[in-house]
Design a protein around this motif. Sequence first.
Motif, mmCIF file in Angstrom:
data_model
loop_
_atom_site.group_PDB
_atom_site.id
_atom_site.type_symbol
_atom_site.label_atom_id
_atom_site.label_comp_id
_atom_site.label_asym_id
_atom_site.label_seq_id
_atom_site.Cartn_x
_atom_site.Cartn_y
_atom_site.Cartn_z
ATOM 1 N N ASN A 1 104.532 87.459 35.135
ATOM 2 C CA ASN A 1 103.705 86.397 34.548
ATOM 3 C C ASN A 1 104.581 85.265 34.018
ATOM 4 O O ASN A 1 104.321 84.088 34.278
ATOM 5 N N ASP A 2 105.615 85.609 33.276
ATOM 6 C CA ASP A 2 106.502 84.590 32.711
ATOM 7 C C ASP A 2 107.283 83.863 33.798
ATOM 8 O O ASP A 2 107.460 82.638 33.735
ATOM 9 N N THR B 1 106.367 83.352 36.857
ATOM 10 C CA THR B 1 105.429 82.470 37.548
ATOM 11 C C THR B 1 105.235 81.177 36.766
ATOM 12 O O THR B 1 105.272 80.085 37.338
ATOM 13 N N GLN B 2 105.063 81.303 35.462
ATOM 14 C CA GLN B 2 104.893 80.101 34.638
ATOM 15 C C GLN B 2 106.130 79.222 34.670
ATOM 16 O O GLN B 2 106.029 77.994 34.758
ATOM 17 N N ARG C 1 101.404 78.742 29.300
ATOM 18 C CA ARG C 1 100.417 79.780 28.994
ATOM 19 C C ARG C 1 99.389 79.307 27.976
ATOM 20 O O ARG C 1 98.228 79.692 28.004
ATOM 21 N N GLU D 1 101.386 84.611 41.491
ATOM 22 C CA GLU D 1 102.693 85.196 41.754
ATOM 23 C C GLU D 1 103.024 85.225 43.235
ATOM 24 O O GLU D 1 104.173 85.384 43.617
ATOM 25 N N GLY E 1 104.308 93.299 34.887
ATOM 26 C CA GLY E 1 103.366 92.192 34.956
ATOM 27 C C GLY E 1 102.181 92.592 35.807
ATOM 28 O O GLY E 1 102.117 93.684 36.351
ATOM 29 N N GLN E 2 101.277 91.698 35.940
ATOM 30 C CA GLN E 2 100.011 91.972 36.607
ATOM 31 C C GLN E 2 100.107 91.963 38.125
ATOM 32 O O GLN E 2 99.328 92.624 38.800
#
Length: 111
Positions: free
Chosen positions: A14-15, A17-18, A25, A37, A66-67
């Motif tokens: 997640n991080d 990707t950001q 976020r 992602e 992460g997801q």
Amino acid sequence: QFADVFDGFSIGSNDLTQLVLGMDRDSGRMMKDIADERHDAVKRMVKQAIDAAHSHVPRRKIGICGQAPSDFPEFAEFLVECGIDSMSVNSDVVLQTRINVSEVERRLTRS
């Protein structure tokens, strides 16, 4: 340089990707169309991190949390193809992910 100090790494999907997509976020603006992602830029960074960890002497292990591996079976497949050492997934998809990983590993060993 980090691999000289640490013996392993964990990618926060997640991080990452950001960071790669330049997203915030806490932003009120929803960027659902690109916040993924599976974006090529994110996948390139993941592969680069895996390759860097594995090419270090001594070899460093690298995992992902992460997801993404839970939500996208094709992303988990990509991770296996890149040689990821471990991935965390949500409990409701553990069994199916293990089956999918096994199939990908079997296919890779045949190639």
